[in-house]
Design a protein around this motif. Structure first.
Motif, PDB file in Angstrom:
ATOM      1  N   LEU A  34     -11.104   8.687 -12.004  1.00  0.00           N
ATOM      2  CA  LEU A  34     -11.428   8.045 -13.100  1.00  0.00           C
ATOM      3  C   LEU A  34     -10.735   6.470 -13.326  1.00  0.00           C
ATOM      4  O   LEU A  34      -9.921   6.328 -12.673  1.00  0.00           O
ATOM      5  N   PRO A  35     -11.341   5.540 -13.909  1.00  0.00           N
ATOM      6  CA  PRO A  35     -10.945   4.216 -14.092  1.00  0.00           C
ATOM      7  C   PRO A  35      -9.482   4.283 -14.900  1.00  0.00           C
ATOM      8  O   PRO A  35      -9.115   5.240 -15.488  1.00  0.00           O
ATOM      9  N   MET A  36      -8.405   3.535 -14.153  1.00  0.00           N
ATOM     10  CA  MET A  36      -6.925   3.561 -14.605  1.00  0.00           C
ATOM     11  C   MET A  36      -6.932   3.461 -15.921  1.00  0.00           C
ATOM     12  O   MET A  36      -6.032   4.213 -16.686  1.00  0.00           O
ATOM     13  N   VAL A  37      -7.595   2.642 -16.561  1.00  0.00           N
ATOM     14  CA  VAL A  37      -7.382   2.314 -18.085  1.00  0.00           C
ATOM     15  C   VAL A  37      -8.013   3.414 -18.801  1.00  0.00           C
ATOM     16  O   VAL A  37      -7.228   3.920 -19.838  1.00  0.00           O
ATOM     17  N   ARG A  38      -8.904   4.337 -18.506  1.00  0.00           N
ATOM     18  CA  ARG A  38      -9.462   5.382 -19.096  1.00  0.00           C
ATOM     19  C   ARG A  38      -8.432   6.777 -19.143  1.00  0.00           C
ATOM     20  O   ARG A  38      -8.085   7.298 -19.881  1.00  0.00           O
ATOM     21  N   ARG A  39      -7.846   6.821 -17.759  1.00  0.00           N
ATOM     22  CA  ARG A  39      -6.667   7.614 -17.584  1.00  0.00           C
ATOM     23  C   ARG A  39      -5.496   7.502 -18.691  1.00  0.00           C
ATOM     24  O   ARG A  39      -5.246   8.426 -19.407  1.00  0.00           O
ATOM     25  N   VAL A  40      -5.218   6.232 -18.568  1.00  0.00           N
ATOM     26  CA  VAL A  40      -3.893   5.744 -19.504  1.00  0.00           C
ATOM     27  C   VAL A  40      -4.151   5.911 -21.073  1.00  0.00           C
ATOM     28  O   VAL A  40      -3.686   6.802 -21.917  1.00  0.00           O
ATOM     29  N   ILE A  62     -14.109  -2.856 -19.252  1.00  0.00           N
ATOM     30  CA  ILE A  62     -13.103  -1.982 -19.940  1.00  0.00           C
ATOM     31  C   ILE A  62     -13.588  -1.114 -21.200  1.00  0.00           C
ATOM     32  O   ILE A  62     -13.169   0.120 -21.257  1.00  0.00           O
ATOM     33  N   THR A  63     -14.391  -1.918 -21.847  1.00  0.00           N
ATOM     34  CA  THR A  63     -15.055  -1.153 -23.072  1.00  0.00           C
ATOM     35  C   THR A  63     -15.600  -0.006 -22.719  1.00  0.00           C
ATOM     36  O   THR A  63     -15.701   1.404 -22.922  1.00  0.00           O
ATOM     37  N   GLU A  64     -16.499  -0.046 -21.599  1.00  0.00           N
ATOM     38  CA  GLU A  64     -17.514   0.995 -20.935  1.00  0.00           C
ATOM     39  C   GLU A  64     -16.733   2.001 -20.477  1.00  0.00           C
ATOM     40  O   GLU A  64     -17.038   3.261 -20.504  1.00  0.00           O
ATOM     41  N   ALA A  65     -15.502   1.718 -19.873  1.00  0.00           N
ATOM     42  CA  ALA A  65     -14.733   2.641 -19.258  1.00  0.00           C
ATOM     43  C   ALA A  65     -14.201   3.752 -20.253  1.00  0.00           C
ATOM     44  O   ALA A  65     -13.887   4.939 -19.900  1.00  0.00           O
ATOM     45  N   VAL A  66     -14.048   3.260 -21.628  1.00  0.00           N
ATOM     46  CA  VAL A  66     -13.400   4.119 -22.671  1.00  0.00           C
ATOM     47  C   VAL A  66     -14.186   4.513 -23.802  1.00  0.00           C
ATOM     48  O   VAL A  66     -13.994   4.816 -24.748  1.00  0.00           O
ATOM     49  N   PHE A  67     -15.384   4.398 -23.614  1.00  0.00           N
ATOM     50  CA  PHE A  67     -16.546   3.963 -24.635  1.00  0.00           C
ATOM     51  C   PHE A  67     -16.608   5.658 -25.236  1.00  0.00           C
ATOM     52  O   PHE A  67     -16.887   5.640 -26.649  1.00  0.00           O
ATOM     53  N   LEU A  69     -14.022   7.782 -25.739  1.00  0.00           N
ATOM     54  CA  LEU A  69     -12.752   8.015 -26.205  1.00  0.00           C
ATOM     55  C   LEU A  69     -12.446   7.780 -27.613  1.00  0.00           C
ATOM     56  O   LEU A  69     -12.913   6.878 -28.129  1.00  0.00           O
ATOM     57  N   ASP A  70     -11.477   8.403 -28.184  1.00  0.00           N
ATOM     58  CA  ASP A  70     -11.108   8.225 -29.439  1.00  0.00           C
ATOM     59  C   ASP A  70     -10.064   7.062 -29.628  1.00  0.00           C
ATOM     60  O   ASP A  70      -8.966   7.249 -29.847  1.00  0.00           O
ATOM     61  N   VAL A  71     -10.595   5.983 -29.198  1.00  0.00           N
ATOM     62  CA  VAL A  71      -9.693   4.809 -29.384  1.00  0.00           C
ATOM     63  C   VAL A  71     -10.388   3.620 -29.992  1.00  0.00           C
ATOM     64  O   VAL A  71     -11.700   3.600 -30.159  1.00  0.00           O
ATOM     65  N   VAL A  72      -9.649   2.691 -30.620  1.00  0.00           N
ATOM     66  CA  VAL A  72     -10.194   1.491 -31.328  1.00  0.00           C
ATOM     67  C   VAL A  72     -10.009   0.207 -30.580  1.00  0.00           C
ATOM     68  O   VAL A  72      -8.803   0.170 -30.095  1.00  0.00           O
ATOM     69  N   VAL A  73     -11.110  -0.252 -30.249  1.00  0.00           N
ATOM     70  CA  VAL A  73     -11.063  -1.434 -29.115  1.00  0.00           C
ATOM     71  C   VAL A  73     -11.260  -2.632 -30.017  1.00  0.00           C
ATOM     72  O   VAL A  73     -11.856  -2.830 -30.789  1.00  0.00           O
ATOM     73  N   VAL A  74      -9.895  -3.354 -29.744  1.00  0.00           N
ATOM     74  CA  VAL A  74      -9.905  -4.623 -30.203  1.00  0.00           C
ATOM     75  C   VAL A  74      -9.786  -5.659 -28.901  1.00  0.00           C
ATOM     76  O   VAL A  74      -9.163  -5.735 -28.330  1.00  0.00           O
ATOM     77  N   TYR A  75     -10.637  -6.917 -29.452  1.00  0.00           N
ATOM     78  CA  TYR A  75     -10.811  -8.077 -28.434  1.00  0.00           C
ATOM     79  C   TYR A  75      -9.773  -9.117 -28.596  1.00  0.00           C
ATOM     80  O   TYR A  75      -9.906  -9.443 -29.866  1.00  0.00           O
TER      81      TYR A  75
END
Length: 209
Positions: A34-40, A62-67, A69-75
């Motif tokens: 898995l991409p590291m950012v997704r694992r974390v 990065i956004t695609e790697a966590v698409f 997951l229950d996270v809020v992405v802020v740019y």
């Protein structure tokens, strides 16, 4: 927002340029497939009531790697100016509805749910009254866990939590948590780190690209 069992909100900084890794974005390096950012991010999502992931460089990947997951992405459009700005963006997006706000980095793949639970337990044992800073053999690590009341005060004053200067200048507000392992002090910055920590040869990935 409904506060869960821990009342912890987490900001993960995932906006850096990854310069020291060469042509490869370190946050996309594979960790157990898995991409590291997704694992974390997935690890933090198991603990926190709400996770804010601050992106910048390589935002789309990065956004695609966590698409899912229950996270809020802020740019952060000014990601190149450094980590402090990304922390400020994340804190501005936080609801601050819980007991604590965790400021985390996206390049610490060895952290486990048990590690994070232990940090929160130390924070709780101190009545969630001070900034909980993990250490290992005297070395300061991440993530940092701030009392929500302190973050509200800092945000109102235009200050961003997470900076070393604040921690050093306010020792009375700091609780050092002595960790039993080096997970809090281990991050991935260079090709050597990728090899030693992840077992990944960055040169092979660059050739594939």
């Amino acid at each position: 927002m409904t506060i869960g069992r821990r009342g912890i909100e987490t900001v993960i900084v995932a906006a850096g340029l990854s310069r020291r890794m060469g042509k490869v974005n370190k946050l996309l390096l594979p960790v157990a497939g898995l991409p590291m950012v997704r694992r974390v991010a997935a690890c933090h999502a198991r603990l926190a009531d709400r996770v804010i992931l601050v992106t910048g460089f390589d935002h789309a990947a990065i956004t695609e790697a966590v698409f899912d997951l229950d996270v809020v992405v802020v740019y952060n459009p000014e990601f190149a100016t450094g980590q402090a700005g990304s922390i400020a963006i994340g804190v501005a997006a936080a609801t601050l509805a819980g007991r604590g706000l965790m400021i985390a980095l996206a390049d610490q793949p060895n952290l486990t749910l048990e590690d994070l639970e232990a940090l929160v337990d130390a924070f709780d044992a101190d009545d969630a009254s001070r900034v909980c800073v993990p250490t290992y053999l005297g070395q300061r690590g991440n993530p940092l866990l701030f009392p929500t009341a302190l973050v509200r005060e800092m945000r109102h004053d235009g200050r961003a939590p997470g900076c070393r200067r604040f921690i050093d200048a306010n020792p009375q507000l700091v609780l050092n948590y002595s960790a039993p392992n080096d997970h809090f002090t281990t991050d991935v910055d260079t090709p050597s780190d990728a090899h030693n920590i992840l077992g990944v040869f960055v040169s092979d990935l660059e050739n594939e690209g």
